[in-house]
Scaffold this motif. Structure first.
Motif, PDB file in Angstrom:
ATOM      1  N   UNK A   1       7.048  14.020 -16.762  1.00 45.71           N
ATOM      2  CA  UNK A   1       8.476  13.679 -16.790  1.00 45.71           C
ATOM      3  C   UNK A   1       9.341  14.941 -16.693  1.00 45.71           C
ATOM      4  N   UNK A   2       8.952  15.998 -17.383  1.00 42.25           N
ATOM      5  CA  UNK A   2       9.686  17.262 -17.334  1.00 42.25           C
ATOM      6  C   UNK A   2       9.696  17.823 -15.909  1.00 42.25           C
ATOM      7  N   UNK A   3       8.531  17.881 -15.290  1.00 46.35           N
ATOM      8  CA  UNK A   3       8.438  18.400 -13.913  1.00 46.35           C
ATOM      9  C   UNK A   3       9.251  17.550 -12.937  1.00 46.35           C
ATOM     10  N   UNK A   4       9.214  16.229 -13.094  1.00 48.93           N
ATOM     11  CA  UNK A   4       9.998  15.352 -12.227  1.00 48.93           C
ATOM     12  C   UNK A   4      11.498  15.551 -12.439  1.00 48.93           C
ATOM     13  N   UNK A   5      11.913  15.767 -13.683  1.00 46.85           N
ATOM     14  CA  UNK A   5      13.330  16.004 -13.977  1.00 46.85           C
ATOM     15  C   UNK A   5      13.801  17.291 -13.321  1.00 46.85           C
TER      16      UNK A   5
END
Length: 186
Positions: free
Chosen positions: A47-51
């Protein structure tokens, strides 16, 4: 390719809202991206990388200026003046600083399960060391391995404790001394 298309639809709101809103929303999403208490590390990493990817797709640039690079990138600092003016070297240095920054942000956005990891990194740095990871992937691996070493202790410490106790005025209760508490002092 599909992910890029989805991100473009989600973050390309030019026809719907003011163009600066896209940057604002993207930046806000980064600031609000914390690991949830019940969220596993690998899910948060994804989720962090996608954000970050979505924010960069929308135009948020995590690229420090040349003065910042000269102060905080030891590889760039060792280049000659001519090499420091080369755009390729500047871009590479910006990439290294970006990765270090995002790795730090990732660590800081982990939930309280990793509070000791955060404190340990800060204490080592305060003593002149630097164990902070240099990439988000290394930050993820550090948290994953650190968590494995402390899983049982931290899970026990983070659980709410429920119990029942009795106070018997002047009489010792089960497991208690004379005065009503465990050490025998009334």
């Amino acid at each position: 390719e599909l992910l890029k298309s989805i991100k473009k639809v989600v973050y390309d709101m030019e026809d719907q809202t003011y163009d600066m809103n896209t940057l604002f929303v993207s930046n806000t999403n980064i600031l609000r991206c914390f690991q949830k208490i019940s969220e596993g590390l690998s899910r948060f990493y994804e989720r962090f990388c996608n954000t970050i990817a979505a924010a960069e797709q929308a135009g948020i640039m995590i690229a420090p200026d040349i003065d910042f690079i000269k102060m905080y990138d030891t590889t760039f600092e060792q280049l000659t003046d001519t090499e420091q003016k080369d755009l390729k070297n500047i871009k590479e240095a910006q990439g290294r600083i970006r990765e270090r920054y995002l790795a730090y942000v990732f660590i800081m956005k982990l939930n309280n399960f990793y509070s000791t990891l955060k404190k340990d990194l800060m204490n080592i740095h305060a003593r002149g060391g630097n164990d902070y990871p240099k990439t988000v992937e290394k930050a993820y691996n550090m948290a994953m391995n650190y968590g494995k070493d402390r899983t049982t202790q931290l899970q026990h410490n983070n659980r709410p404790t429920y119990g029942l106790s009795f106070y018997q005025n002047g009489r010792g209760g089960r497991g208690c001394g004379r005065g009503g508490n465990r050490d025998g002092r009334g």
